[in-house]
Design a protein around this motif. Structure first.
Motif, PDB file in Angstrom:
ATOM      1  N   UNK A 182       0.939  -1.186  -0.054  1.00  0.00           N
ATOM      2  CA  UNK A 182      -0.056  -0.046  -0.054  1.00  0.00           C
ATOM      3  C   UNK A 182       0.921   1.273   0.074  1.00  0.00           C
ATOM      4  N   UNK A 183       1.870   1.295   0.727  1.00  0.00           N
ATOM      5  CA  UNK A 183       2.815   2.325   0.909  1.00  0.00           C
ATOM      6  C   UNK A 183       3.556   2.568  -0.786  1.00  0.00           C
ATOM      7  N   UNK A 184       3.929   1.516  -1.235  1.00  0.00           N
ATOM      8  CA  UNK A 184       4.537   1.726  -2.663  1.00  0.00           C
ATOM      9  C   UNK A 184       3.522   2.198  -3.648  1.00  0.00           C
ATOM     10  N   UNK A 185       2.066   1.599  -3.425  1.00  0.00           N
ATOM     11  CA  UNK A 185       1.108   2.066  -4.246  1.00  0.00           C
ATOM     12  C   UNK A 185       0.963   3.544  -4.274  1.00  0.00           C
ATOM     13  N   UNK A 186       0.886   3.868  -2.912  1.00  0.00           N
ATOM     14  CA  UNK A 186       0.829   5.690  -2.785  1.00  0.00           C
ATOM     15  C   UNK A 186       1.970   6.237  -3.416  1.00  0.00           C
ATOM     16  N   UNK A 187       3.131   5.709  -3.220  1.00  0.00           N
ATOM     17  CA  UNK A 187       4.352   6.544  -4.004  1.00  0.00           C
ATOM     18  C   UNK A 187       4.204   6.608  -5.295  1.00  0.00           C
ATOM     19  N   UNK A 199       1.272   9.263  -6.265  1.00  0.00           N
ATOM     20  CA  UNK A 199       1.879  10.579  -6.280  1.00  0.00           C
ATOM     21  C   UNK A 199       2.999  10.811  -7.008  1.00  0.00           C
ATOM     22  N   UNK A 200       3.625  10.058  -7.488  1.00  0.00           N
ATOM     23  CA  UNK A 200       4.861  10.159  -8.500  1.00  0.00           C
ATOM     24  C   UNK A 200       4.162  10.372 -10.048  1.00  0.00           C
ATOM     25  N   UNK A 226       2.782  13.723 -10.173  1.00  0.00           N
ATOM     26  CA  UNK A 226       3.748  14.797 -10.352  1.00  0.00           C
ATOM     27  C   UNK A 226       4.199  14.751 -11.762  1.00  0.00           C
ATOM     28  N   UNK A 227       4.338  13.510 -12.507  1.00  0.00           N
ATOM     29  CA  UNK A 227       4.912  13.455 -13.811  1.00  0.00           C
ATOM     30  C   UNK A 227       3.654  13.849 -14.808  1.00  0.00           C
ATOM     31  N   UNK A 228       2.625  13.757 -14.554  1.00  0.00           N
ATOM     32  CA  UNK A 228       1.453  13.926 -15.239  1.00  0.00           C
ATOM     33  C   UNK A 228       1.500  15.757 -15.325  1.00  0.00           C
ATOM     34  N   UNK A 229       1.604  16.401 -13.999  1.00  0.00           N
ATOM     35  CA  UNK A 229       1.788  17.939 -14.291  1.00  0.00           C
ATOM     36  C   UNK A 229       2.818  18.270 -14.868  1.00  0.00           C
ATOM     37  N   UNK A 230       3.957  17.655 -14.925  1.00  0.00           N
ATOM     38  CA  UNK A 230       5.162  18.040 -15.744  1.00  0.00           C
ATOM     39  C   UNK A 230       4.786  17.938 -17.220  1.00  0.00           C
ATOM     40  N   UNK A 231       4.009  16.955 -17.490  1.00  0.00           N
ATOM     41  CA  UNK A 231       3.359  16.985 -19.149  1.00  0.00           C
ATOM     42  C   UNK A 231       2.459  18.085 -19.182  1.00  0.00           C
ATOM     43  N   UNK A 232       1.774  18.463 -18.329  1.00  0.00           N
ATOM     44  CA  UNK A 232       0.572  19.517 -18.381  1.00  0.00           C
ATOM     45  C   UNK A 232       1.323  20.714 -18.762  1.00  0.00           C
ATOM     46  N   UNK A 233       2.495  21.059 -17.824  1.00  0.00           N
ATOM     47  CA  UNK A 233       3.362  22.179 -17.734  1.00  0.00           C
ATOM     48  C   UNK A 233       3.996  22.424 -19.382  1.00  0.00           C
ATOM     49  N   UNK A 273       2.132   4.499 -14.575  1.00  0.00           N
ATOM     50  CA  UNK A 273       3.421   4.641 -15.062  1.00  0.00           C
ATOM     51  C   UNK A 273       3.339   3.933 -16.673  1.00  0.00           C
ATOM     52  N   UNK A 274       2.552   2.927 -16.819  1.00  0.00           N
ATOM     53  CA  UNK A 274       2.693   2.180 -18.204  1.00  0.00           C
ATOM     54  C   UNK A 274       1.743   2.855 -19.091  1.00  0.00           C
ATOM     55  N   UNK A 275       0.532   3.585 -18.486  1.00  0.00           N
ATOM     56  CA  UNK A 275      -0.423   3.951 -19.496  1.00  0.00           C
ATOM     57  C   UNK A 275      -0.707   5.382 -19.389  1.00  0.00           C
ATOM     58  N   UNK A 276      -1.102   6.007 -18.037  1.00  0.00           N
ATOM     59  CA  UNK A 276      -1.499   7.312 -18.192  1.00  0.00           C
ATOM     60  C   UNK A 276      -0.350   8.380 -18.368  1.00  0.00           C
TER      61      UNK A 276
END
Length: 207
Positions: A30-35, A38-39, A42-49, A186-189
């Motif tokens: 569950x902790x890895x899932x949450x990481x 949120x990662x 963050x990466x999606x926001x980098x794409x938006x920017x 990480x594989x699709x979105x």
């Protein structure tokens, strides 16, 4: 009554190997899932920017932020239903009623679907008024309204996802949601957002 008070005695606070293993077995994935989640955000926001070929586009970024914040009216209630379903599934498993525990996710989804469908309709029809109320720049609405209408179609499957994943976690299965997050985020979105939004130049709708 003094005899009913809960007391914490530090002499009793000690490691218990089996409990530690159980916590790590459930909490670790569950902790890895949450990481990963949120990662991915963050990466999606980098794409938006980086959607504009001319550099950072404030209107595009503002349109995305407004969309995500208004969308919380849909997914936060789904999270509440998911927590309730998770709690009930865990209690039923503890009471040795696995068949009933298995039904909790289905029942929660059926309860929540009318709300998710109503919100989808409101988002789709009301997108122009929502953006007019949230921002005064017409450029933000010009970018945000079409993308938000696309986002409206995602509210029902997103609610189903949230409730079922929460129920699985409540039942003690945190590994399957972890693999789902790894593949989908990480594989699709993120890769598809980069491909459609930046490489194919489809902007916020593509992302």
């Amino acid at each position: 009554h003094p005899a009913c008070r809960l007391r914490i005695r530090f002499a009793d606070v000690r490691w218990h190997a089996e409990t530690v293993r159980r916590v790590l077995r459930i909490g670790g994935p569950a902790a890895i899932d949450g990481t990963i989640t949120f990662t991915g955000h963050f990466l999606f926001l980098m794409v938006i920017a980086r959607l504009s070929s001319e550099g950072f586009d404030g209107a595009v970024f503002a349109a995305h932020v407004i969309g995500v914040r208004v969308e919380s009216l849909s997914y936060l209630p789904a999270v509440a239903w998911g927590h309730a379903s998770a709690s009930l599934a865990g209690r039923l498993l503890g009471a040795n009623q696995p068949a009933l525990a298995q039904k909790t996710g289905h029942i929660a989804v059926r309860q929540f679907l009318p709300y998710a469908m109503a919100v989808s309709l409101v988002f789709f029809v009301g997108a122009p008024w929502i953006y007019a109320a949230m921002h005064s720049d017409p450029a933000v609405a010009a970018v945000g309204v079409p993308a938000f209408r696309w986002l409206a179609w995602y509210q029902v499957p997103n609610a189903i996802l949230i409730i079922y994943v929460s129920t699985l976690r409540g039942a003690g299965d945190t590994r399957f949601p972890l693999w789902c997050a790894l593949v989908s985020i990480l594989g699709v979105r993120v890769p598809m957002a980069y491909l459609c939004g930046i490489v194919l130049d489809q902007g916020l709708i593509g992302a």
